[in-house]
Design a protein around this motif. Sequence first.
Motif, PDB file in Angstrom:
ATOM      1  N   ARG A 136       2.890  16.357   4.798  1.00  0.00           N
ATOM      2  CA  ARG A 136       3.678  16.778   3.627  1.00  0.00           C
ATOM      3  C   ARG A 136       4.984  15.995   3.544  1.00  0.00           C
ATOM      4  N   ARG A 137       5.640  15.754   4.682  1.00  0.00           N
ATOM      5  CA  ARG A 137       6.902  15.009   4.685  1.00  0.00           C
ATOM      6  C   ARG A 137       6.667  13.570   4.217  1.00  0.00           C
ATOM      7  N   LYS A 138       5.604  12.944   4.721  1.00  0.00           N
ATOM      8  CA  LYS A 138       5.317  11.563   4.344  1.00  0.00           C
ATOM      9  C   LYS A 138       5.030  11.452   2.843  1.00  0.00           C
ATOM     10  N   PHE A 139       4.390  12.484   2.286  1.00  0.00           N
ATOM     11  CA  PHE A 139       4.077  12.441   0.865  1.00  0.00           C
ATOM     12  C   PHE A 139       5.356  12.317   0.037  1.00  0.00           C
ATOM     13  N   TRP A 140       6.423  12.985   0.454  1.00  0.00           N
ATOM     14  CA  TRP A 140       7.664  12.972  -0.315  1.00  0.00           C
ATOM     15  C   TRP A 140       8.616  11.873   0.102  1.00  0.00           C
ATOM     16  N   THR A 141       8.426  11.259   1.249  1.00  0.00           N
ATOM     17  CA  THR A 141       9.409  10.278   1.730  1.00  0.00           C
ATOM     18  C   THR A 141       8.935   8.841   1.693  1.00  0.00           C
ATOM     19  N   GLN A 142       7.656   8.593   1.489  1.00  0.00           N
ATOM     20  CA  GLN A 142       7.182   7.222   1.417  1.00  0.00           C
ATOM     21  C   GLN A 142       6.539   6.972   0.054  1.00  0.00           C
ATOM     22  N   PRO A 143       6.419   5.699  -0.338  1.00  0.00           N
ATOM     23  CA  PRO A 143       5.817   5.402  -1.643  1.00  0.00           C
ATOM     24  C   PRO A 143       4.404   5.963  -1.759  1.00  0.00           C
ATOM     25  N   LEU A 144       4.068   6.416  -2.942  1.00  0.00           N
ATOM     26  CA  LEU A 144       2.765   7.024  -3.187  1.00  0.00           C
ATOM     27  C   LEU A 144       1.635   6.029  -2.914  1.00  0.00           C
ATOM     28  N   ALA A 145       1.855   4.771  -3.267  1.00  0.00           N
ATOM     29  CA  ALA A 145       0.827   3.755  -3.023  1.00  0.00           C
ATOM     30  C   ALA A 145       0.565   3.592  -1.529  1.00  0.00           C
ATOM     31  N   GLN A 146       1.604   3.729  -0.716  1.00  0.00           N
ATOM     32  CA  GLN A 146       1.433   3.630   0.733  1.00  0.00           C
ATOM     33  C   GLN A 146       0.607   4.806   1.252  1.00  0.00           C
ATOM     34  N   THR A 147       0.872   5.998   0.749  1.00  0.00           N
ATOM     35  CA  THR A 147       0.116   7.184   1.156  1.00  0.00           C
ATOM     36  C   THR A 147      -1.358   7.031   0.794  1.00  0.00           C
ATOM     37  N   ARG A 148      -1.643   6.559  -0.430  1.00  0.00           N
ATOM     38  CA  ARG A 148      -3.027   6.370  -0.867  1.00  0.00           C
ATOM     39  C   ARG A 148      -3.732   5.314  -0.023  1.00  0.00           C
ATOM     40  N   ALA A 149      -3.020   4.198   0.257  1.00  0.00           N
ATOM     41  CA  ALA A 149      -3.628   3.136   1.061  1.00  0.00           C
ATOM     42  C   ALA A 149      -3.942   3.618   2.470  1.00  0.00           C
ATOM     43  N   GLU A 150      -3.046   4.409   3.048  1.00  0.00           N
ATOM     44  CA  GLU A 150      -3.296   4.935   4.392  1.00  0.00           C
ATOM     45  C   GLU A 150      -4.495   5.873   4.406  1.00  0.00           C
ATOM     46  N   LYS A 151      -4.653   6.694   3.354  1.00  0.00           N
ATOM     47  CA  LYS A 151      -5.801   7.596   3.293  1.00  0.00           C
ATOM     48  C   LYS A 151      -7.109   6.823   3.173  1.00  0.00           C
ATOM     49  N   ARG A 152      -7.088   5.678   2.490  1.00  0.00           N
ATOM     50  CA  ARG A 152      -8.285   4.848   2.347  1.00  0.00           C
ATOM     51  C   ARG A 152      -8.506   3.942   3.549  1.00  0.00           C
ATOM     52  N   GLY A 153      -7.529   3.901   4.467  1.00  0.00           N
ATOM     53  CA  GLY A 153      -7.656   3.054   5.652  1.00  0.00           C
ATOM     54  C   GLY A 153      -7.290   1.605   5.390  1.00  0.00           C
ATOM     55  N   GLU A 154      -6.560   1.335   4.329  1.00  0.00           N
ATOM     56  CA  GLU A 154      -6.155  -0.028   3.992  1.00  0.00           C
ATOM     57  C   GLU A 154      -4.762  -0.311   4.528  1.00  0.00           C
ATOM     58  N   ILE A 155      -4.424  -1.589   4.614  1.00  0.00           N
ATOM     59  CA  ILE A 155      -3.086  -1.993   5.031  1.00  0.00           C
ATOM     60  C   ILE A 155      -2.206  -2.054   3.794  1.00  0.00           C
ATOM     61  N   TRP A 156      -1.021  -1.508   3.879  1.00  0.00           N
ATOM     62  CA  TRP A 156      -0.081  -1.516   2.771  1.00  0.00           C
ATOM     63  C   TRP A 156       1.139  -2.321   3.182  1.00  0.00           C
ATOM     64  N   TYR A 157       1.618  -3.187   2.289  1.00  0.00           N
ATOM     65  CA  TYR A 157       2.787  -4.016   2.548  1.00  0.00           C
ATOM     66  C   TYR A 157       3.941  -3.549   1.666  1.00  0.00           C
ATOM     67  N   GLN A 158       5.128  -3.562   2.198  1.00  0.00           N
ATOM     68  CA  GLN A 158       6.322  -3.249   1.414  1.00  0.00           C
ATOM     69  C   GLN A 158       6.532  -4.389   0.430  1.00  0.00           C
ATOM     70  N   PRO A 159       6.441  -4.151  -0.884  1.00  0.00           N
ATOM     71  CA  PRO A 159       6.636  -5.243  -1.837  1.00  0.00           C
ATOM     72  C   PRO A 159       8.063  -5.779  -1.755  1.00  0.00           C
ATOM     73  N   MET A 160       8.196  -7.096  -1.689  1.00  0.00           N
ATOM     74  CA  MET A 160       9.518  -7.714  -1.648  1.00  0.00           C
ATOM     75  C   MET A 160       9.410  -9.175  -2.045  1.00  0.00           C
ATOM     76  N   TRP A 161      10.544  -9.762  -2.330  1.00  0.00           N
ATOM     77  CA  TRP A 161      10.601 -11.167  -2.689  1.00  0.00           C
ATOM     78  C   TRP A 161      11.787 -11.783  -1.959  1.00  0.00           C
ATOM     79  N   LEU A 162      11.767 -13.113  -1.881  1.00  0.00           N
ATOM     80  CA  LEU A 162      12.803 -13.833  -1.155  1.00  0.00           C
ATOM     81  C   LEU A 162      12.999 -15.191  -1.799  1.00  0.00           C
TER      82      LEU A 162
END
Length: 175
Positions: A24-50
């Motif tokens: 429940r804590r992770k659902f509210w504190t991390q991006p929703l896309a990250q939560t969905r990717a973790e449930k599907r067993g996929e790797i999620w990357y923090q979107p960023m640019w440089l």
Amino acid sequence: MSDNDTITDKDRRKAERAEKREARRKFWTQPLAQTRAEKRGEIWYQPMWLGTRQTGILDLNSDGRMKYTTVDGTTVTRERFNANDIESATIETAADYVERTSGGRVAGGALVGGVLLGPLGLALGAGAGVLAKQKHGGAEYLIVELNDGRTVTIEVARKHAIKARKIRDEITRTA
């Protein structure tokens, strides 16, 4: 039923409750896309640019797709690759990078100068090679080596040094 079985059962229920609280804590504190990717067993990357328009821009998407864009006058060059294609990612100082890529610039300058102008040319050629090496100052480079042999080199502006390290850590998680 013994006391050991009761304690084990209590500990198991306590661990299950703690796991549910964490979910429940992770659902509210991390991006929703990250939560969905973790449930599907996929790797999620923090979107960023440089980067900047002068040095090139590296863009990392949440699904691991990466794009490196450089602008040279009116020519725009794009390199597209995936985070799974990365063999290694390192950050080097300008001195290390120039020494590695130019190899024997000082020796080459000395050799050419010595052949063309003799002993005086030997000294001048070596000096020209050293000056060419020192022009980069304290800049850093993010060097990304891909599995297919390509190498992407991004000059890191001083203001993006911390971000470059975050990107390096994020993309080398899977390498």
